[in-house]
Design an enzyme around this catalytic site. Structure first.
Site, PDB file in Angstrom:
ATOM      1  N   GLU A   1      30.519 -22.667  35.812  1.00  0.00           N
ATOM      2  CA  GLU A   1      31.981 -22.688  35.858  1.00  0.00           C
ATOM      3  C   GLU A   1      32.678 -22.597  34.501  1.00  0.00           C
ATOM      4  O   GLU A   1      33.636 -23.323  34.242  1.00  0.00           O
ATOM      5  CB  GLU A   1      32.456 -23.979  36.568  1.00  0.00           C
ATOM      6  CG  GLU A   1      31.972 -24.079  37.992  1.00  0.00           C
ATOM      7  CD  GLU A   1      32.433 -25.352  38.681  1.00  0.00           C
ATOM      8  OE1 GLU A   1      32.894 -25.229  39.823  1.00  0.00           O
ATOM      9  OE2 GLU A   1      32.343 -26.444  38.094  1.00  0.00           O
TER      10      GLU A   1
HETATM   11  C1  TNX Z   1      31.039 -27.482  41.613  1.00  0.00           C
HETATM   12  S1  TNX Z   1      28.129 -27.144  41.643  1.00  0.00           S
HETATM   13  C2  TNX Z   1      30.482 -27.950  40.427  1.00  0.00           C
HETATM   14  C3  TNX Z   1      30.679 -29.356  40.049  1.00  0.00           C
HETATM   15  C4  TNX Z   1      31.537 -30.092  41.027  1.00  0.00           C
HETATM   16  C5  TNX Z   1      31.149 -29.694  42.420  1.00  0.00           C
HETATM   17  C6  TNX Z   1      31.864 -30.460  43.481  1.00  0.00           C
HETATM   18  C7  TNX Z   1      28.422 -26.900  40.191  1.00  0.00           C
HETATM   19  C8  TNX Z   1      27.359 -26.249  39.444  1.00  0.00           C
HETATM   20  N1  TNX Z   1      29.614 -27.221  39.663  1.00  0.00           N
HETATM   21  O1  TNX Z   1      31.214 -29.433  38.747  1.00  0.00           O
HETATM   22  O2  TNX Z   1      31.353 -31.452  40.837  1.00  0.00           O
HETATM   23  O3  TNX Z   1      31.402 -28.323  42.600  1.00  0.00           O
HETATM   24  O4  TNX Z   1      31.353 -30.183  44.750  1.00  0.00           O
END
Ligand code: TNX
Length: 494
Positions: A306
């Site tokens: 992300e």
């Molecule tokens: C996505 S899964 C994220 C996390 C969040 C999560 C909540 C991922 C690699 N990154 O930073 O906590 O969704 O469901």
């Protein structure tokens, strides 16, 4: 398959109807002479059973082959049963557990626990009788990596709480605990060369509570507690995004040289290390060096998810450089699926989580030999709500009921990815909405056992209707352990 409530389902099981081995005051636990790790499996089993049964269950090295009134743990001396496989035979006189390696004996003792009445899990004396059903089981895992992830960054969980979580992993034959140690809201591991990371970066959490961190001694205690249960800790330092706690602690990690404020919200994607700055690479070398020294297992998780503030070129060269840095400290890198956009080394593993995007990059990496850990959010994310009535959790990937966590197969879930491309499965538990270990347990149970069975059991040993019946028998077990769970309407709890 007999009506035994073993989760995950074993490869094969055969009952000897009407035969029972009853544990009594003279029952002994025998372990292979001269094998400390195997003896430890016997001691751990005794420790669980003594509390509730009140039986002495002395543990000693076996002198001769399989005597009566004993639970005998034996090592085969060959590799026939694999690293974690085992065979269990129960007659009217004894129980014999055979494995090629100590890990297999440990896995077998988890089956043995599940064959005894639920009350055996109670911390204090219960009436019994303590009978094991007669029969034979042969068992070994389908996948090498069977994990759960706990996010101790969004909310902090203490050493004692994480040990409770590890106990659940062990009961379901999981062998990886992925600890998400850092994120925007908190840095949870003391780094001696960078004391402000834990001291300042660890001083809060989502919603603004006091946060917390592990000293290196405490962290080593967790790693050892897991290792004693044949569970490898995979630590994650998330980067280059999800780094606000680090940016708040050391100003030189931001390109503008200004310290960030501590963050207690739940937005994602806004933070990034200054990827081209020499200060960032000195920092990462020190952090990963200290972490490598605390990490007996091969893997270090470097996050990579992300990132919204970097160009593809910046992101790709960051990942390529960081995997080299991990290698230079003697470890293998694993990262979230986004790292598949970079050129990965053959030993680097990618963790698939978001079916909404990135499938082509993952398939391309797999064609180059990258192995995957599968954590598809709509099936394995333990932080998703069960249904619209669930007060805890998030819903961006939909609702995840027990049937969703159970009803998928690792070799067909992602087109272009087959059995041999898959290292295993993992269920992540993100903690934005989870403030206590009771919250953690209510989201973990009963879904974690579902994912455990997806990772352990052969496809032909699995079926939903049998699973939900077996799972129902675990409710009283969790209650005896003092662990809470969600009473999903999909499971016929008694
Ligand atoms: C996505 S899964 C994220 C996390 C969040 C999560 C909540 C991922 C690699 N990154 O930073 O906590 O969704 O469901």
């Amino acid at each position: 398959m007999p009506s035994w409530a073993i989760v995950p389902a074993p490869v094969s099981a055969e009952a000897a109807e009407g035969t029972w081995f009853t544990l009594g005051p003279a029952t002994r636990i025998l372990t292979p002479p001269g094998a400390a790790a195997a003896a430890a499996a016997g001691e751990q089993l005794a420790a669980v059973l003594r509390r509730s049964t009140g039986l002495p269950l002395p543990v000693s090295a076996a002198a001769a082959a399989t005597p009566g009134d004993a639970i005998s743990l034996e090592l085969t001396g060959d590799g026939r049963l694999g690293e974690e496989g085992y065979e269990l035979a129960v007659t009217g006189e004894s129980a014999t557990l055979r494995a090629s390696r100590p890990a297999g004996l440990f896995m077998g003792t988890q089956t043995l626990r599940q064959l005894l009445p639920a009350a055996v899990e109670a911390p204090t004396g219960r009436p019994g009788p303590w009978r094991l059903p007669g029969g034979r089981i042969a068992d070994r895992p389908r996948f090498a990596w069977r994990g759960a992830m706990l996010d101790v960054a969004r909310h902090f969980f203490t050493v004692a709480e994480v040990k409770r979580f590890i106990d659940l992993l062990a009961l379901y034959k999981l062998n990886v605990l992925h600890l998400h140690l850092t994120d925007d809201q908190g840095w949870r591991l003391a780094i001696h060369s960078r004391p402000r990371l834990a001291g300042h970066g660890g001083s809060t959490q989502v919603g603004g509570g006091p946060g917390g961190h592990y000293t290196q001694d405490q962290y080593a205690e967790l790693v050892a507690y897991a290792r004693d249960r044949h569970i490898t800790v995979v630590p994650e330092i998330d980067m280059p995004g999800h780094t606000n706690a680090a940016l708040a602690s050391y100003a030189e990690l931001s390109c503008d040289g200004r310290p960030r404020e501590l963050y207690t919200g739940t937005e994602v994607g806004f933070s990034s290390l200054c990827v081209d700055a020499p200060a960032t690479w000195r920092f990462l070398d020190e952090v990963l060096g200290e972490l490598a020294a605390l990490t007996p297992g091969p893997f270090i998780h470097v996050g990579g998810d992300e990132v919204q503030t970097l160009s593809d070129r910046q992101y790709g060269s960051f990942v390529e450089r960081v995997q080299e840095l991990v290698r230079s400290h003697g470890n293998r890198a694993i990262g979230w699926q986004e790292i598949a956009k970079a050129r990965l080394q053959p030993t680097t593993v990618a963790q698939w989580w978001d079916p909404r995007s990135g499938a082509d990059a993952i398939r391309a990496a797999v064609r180059q030999g990258t192995k995957l850990v599968l954590s598809p959010a709509p099936m394995t994310y333990l932080d998703m709500k069960y249904d619209r009535h669930t007060d805890l959790g998030l819903a961006w990937a939909g609702h995840v009921e027990v049937a969703d966590a159970y009803g998928w197969d690792p070799s067909t879930v992602l087109e272009g990815v087959g059995e041999d491309d898959v290292l295993g499965v993992e269920a992540p538990l993100w903690s934005e909405t989870l403030r206590s270990i009771a919250d953690v347990e209510r989201m973990t149970l009963p879904r974690l056992p579902a994912v455990a069975e997806v990772g352990w059991s052969p496809a032909d040993a699995r079926d939903w209707d049998g699973f939900r019946r077996r799972l129902a028998a675990h409710g009283p077990r969790w209650s005896a352990m003092g662990v809470g769970y969600h009473r999903s309407p999909q499971v016929p709890w008694s």
